[in-house]
Design a protein around this motif. Structure first.
Motif, PDB file in Angstrom:
ATOM      1  N   THR A 178     -18.113  75.581  31.630  1.00  0.00           N
ATOM      2  CA  THR A 178     -17.807  76.992  31.864  1.00  0.00           C
ATOM      3  C   THR A 178     -19.066  77.801  32.155  1.00  0.00           C
ATOM      4  OG1 THR A 178     -17.840  77.322  29.468  1.00  0.00           O
ATOM      5  CG2 THR A 178     -15.704  76.995  30.494  1.00  0.00           C
ATOM      6  N   VAL A 179     -20.208  77.374  31.633  1.00  0.00           N
ATOM      7  CA  VAL A 179     -21.457  78.092  31.875  1.00  0.00           C
ATOM      8  C   VAL A 179     -21.913  77.900  33.321  1.00  0.00           C
ATOM      9  CG1 VAL A 179     -23.892  78.229  31.212  1.00  0.00           C
ATOM     10  CG2 VAL A 179     -22.147  77.926  29.470  1.00  0.00           C
TER      11      VAL A 179
ATOM     12  N   VAL B  23      -9.745  78.345  38.427  1.00  0.00           N
ATOM     13  CA  VAL B  23     -10.771  78.987  39.251  1.00  0.00           C
ATOM     14  C   VAL B  23     -10.708  78.478  40.687  1.00  0.00           C
ATOM     15  CG1 VAL B  23     -13.273  79.177  39.593  1.00  0.00           C
ATOM     16  CG2 VAL B  23     -12.305  79.476  37.323  1.00  0.00           C
ATOM     17  N   LEU B  24     -10.521  77.161  40.867  1.00  0.00           N
ATOM     18  CA  LEU B  24     -10.631  76.564  42.199  1.00  0.00           C
ATOM     19  C   LEU B  24      -9.357  76.595  43.030  1.00  0.00           C
ATOM     20  CD1 LEU B  24     -12.804  73.407  41.480  1.00  0.00           C
ATOM     21  CD2 LEU B  24     -13.530  75.590  42.403  1.00  0.00           C
TER      22      LEU B  24
ATOM     23  N   ASN C  38      -7.622  70.043  31.416  1.00  0.00           N
ATOM     24  CA  ASN C  38      -8.498  71.116  31.858  1.00  0.00           C
ATOM     25  C   ASN C  38      -7.667  72.250  32.459  1.00  0.00           C
ATOM     26  OD1 ASN C  38     -10.673  72.630  32.581  1.00  0.00           O
ATOM     27  ND2 ASN C  38     -11.502  71.146  34.032  1.00  0.00           N
ATOM     28  N   LEU C  39      -7.858  73.430  31.944  1.00  0.00           N
ATOM     29  CA  LEU C  39      -7.148  74.594  32.470  1.00  0.00           C
ATOM     30  C   LEU C  39      -8.080  75.490  33.280  1.00  0.00           C
ATOM     31  CD1 LEU C  39      -4.592  76.451  32.489  1.00  0.00           C
ATOM     32  CD2 LEU C  39      -5.541  77.519  30.455  1.00  0.00           C
TER      33      LEU C  39
ATOM     34  N   MET D 261     -19.966  77.257  35.887  1.00  0.00           N
ATOM     35  CA  MET D 261     -18.834  77.397  36.810  1.00  0.00           C
ATOM     36  C   MET D 261     -19.168  78.274  38.018  1.00  0.00           C
ATOM     37  SD  MET D 261     -15.919  76.564  37.845  1.00  0.00           S
ATOM     38  CE  MET D 261     -15.371  75.551  36.527  1.00  0.00           C
ATOM     39  N   ILE D 262     -19.984  79.281  37.875  1.00  0.00           N
ATOM     40  CA  ILE D 262     -20.306  80.152  39.011  1.00  0.00           C
ATOM     41  C   ILE D 262     -21.052  79.369  40.082  1.00  0.00           C
ATOM     42  CG2 ILE D 262     -21.615  82.182  39.747  1.00  0.00           C
ATOM     43  CD1 ILE D 262     -20.980  83.398  37.006  1.00  0.00           C
ATOM     44  N   GLY D 263     -22.056  78.603  39.685  1.00  0.00           N
ATOM     45  CA  GLY D 263     -22.787  77.777  40.652  1.00  0.00           C
ATOM     46  C   GLY D 263     -21.910  76.687  41.249  1.00  0.00           C
ATOM     47  N   PHE D 264     -21.049  76.095  40.418  1.00  0.00           N
ATOM     48  CA  PHE D 264     -20.136  75.062  40.915  1.00  0.00           C
ATOM     49  C   PHE D 264     -19.151  75.641  41.928  1.00  0.00           C
ATOM     50  CE2 PHE D 264     -16.175  72.543  40.397  1.00  0.00           C
ATOM     51  CZ  PHE D 264     -16.645  71.347  40.903  1.00  0.00           C
ATOM     52  N   TYR D 265     -18.635  76.828  41.643  1.00  0.00           N
ATOM     53  CA  TYR D 265     -17.707  77.467  42.572  1.00  0.00           C
ATOM     54  C   TYR D 265     -18.404  77.808  43.891  1.00  0.00           C
ATOM     55  CZ  TYR D 265     -14.360  80.616  44.648  1.00  0.00           C
ATOM     56  OH  TYR D 265     -13.481  81.199  45.516  1.00  0.00           O
ATOM     57  N   GLN D 266     -19.633  78.297  43.830  1.00  0.00           N
ATOM     58  CA  GLN D 266     -20.364  78.613  45.056  1.00  0.00           C
ATOM     59  C   GLN D 266     -20.588  77.365  45.901  1.00  0.00           C
ATOM     60  OE1 GLN D 266     -23.888  80.540  43.598  1.00  0.00           O
ATOM     61  NE2 GLN D 266     -22.946  82.581  43.638  1.00  0.00           N
ATOM     62  N   MET D 267     -20.911  76.238  45.252  1.00  0.00           N
ATOM     63  CA  MET D 267     -21.108  74.989  45.987  1.00  0.00           C
ATOM     64  C   MET D 267     -19.799  74.522  46.622  1.00  0.00           C
ATOM     65  SD  MET D 267     -22.118  71.207  44.644  1.00  0.00           S
ATOM     66  CE  MET D 267     -20.483  70.975  44.006  1.00  0.00           C
ATOM     67  N   VAL D 268     -18.709  74.583  45.860  1.00  0.00           N
ATOM     68  CA  VAL D 268     -17.404  74.159  46.377  1.00  0.00           C
ATOM     69  C   VAL D 268     -16.960  75.083  47.512  1.00  0.00           C
ATOM     70  CG1 VAL D 268     -14.961  73.927  45.756  1.00  0.00           C
ATOM     71  CG2 VAL D 268     -16.714  73.038  44.240  1.00  0.00           C
TER      72      VAL D 268
END
Length: 162
Positions: free
Chosen positions: A5-6, A100-101, A94-95, A8-15
């Motif tokens: 969760t920490v 988010v995605l 996982n919820l 997630m912002i970078g992961f979302y930007q990459m995705v």
């Protein structure tokens, strides 16, 4: 060591830059290549696999692919089955990441669907919520029953004294 969760912002930007925000593949791949999975596999393989066996296979003319498929993979069946259960359960429960995605309602996962069944503040259909939870748990039990034979065989193999 950092919770998902920490990051997630970078992961979302990459995705998002890869144009995979509404793709179920992005829910599967991160759990397969998780650092904990790689660490567990390495820790399992280090005391189990003897380098003499690998060197003897190389002397006999086996290539790296043949050594991996013929020697290493059969030794690692227990670890693979264990990690498959752990990865499946953590991905299935996982919820946050799918919420988010995923934006397409047809691609929602079971935890999202069960959370949507809660209804509003005044009325909740508990029958449908419990049915959704039962279906969710039933698939986890089926996966465990399919993979438990490998775990039992690996424990029995490790318990044999020569």
């Amino acid at each position: 060591m950092i919770p998902g969760t920490v990051t997630m912002i970078g992961f979302y930007q990459m995705v998002y830059k890869l144009h995979l925000t509404n793709n179920l593949l992005m829910l599967i791949l991160p759990s397969i290549a998780a650092p904990a999975t790689v660490f567990f596999m390495r820790q399992y393989l280090y005391p189990t696999l003897s380098m003499e066996i690998v060197q003897a296979a190389r002397i006999d003319g086996a290539g790296e692919f043949r050594i991996f498929n013929g020697i290493v993979l059969p030794i690692m069946k227990l670890a693979i089955a264990t990690q498959a259960i752990f990865s499946f359960v953590s991905s299935w429960n996982n919820l946050f990441t799918p919420l988010v995605l995923l934006t397409d309602r047809s691609k929602y996962t079971m935890p999202i669907m069960v959370s949507l069944l809660n209804g509003d503040i005044y009325k909740t259909e508990y029958g449908s919520v419990y049915l959704g939870l039962t279906i969710t748990v039933l698939l986890l039990i089926i996966v465990y029953l399919l993979l438990s034979k490998y775990i039992i065989a690996g424990v029995a193999l490790g318990g044999v004294k020569s």
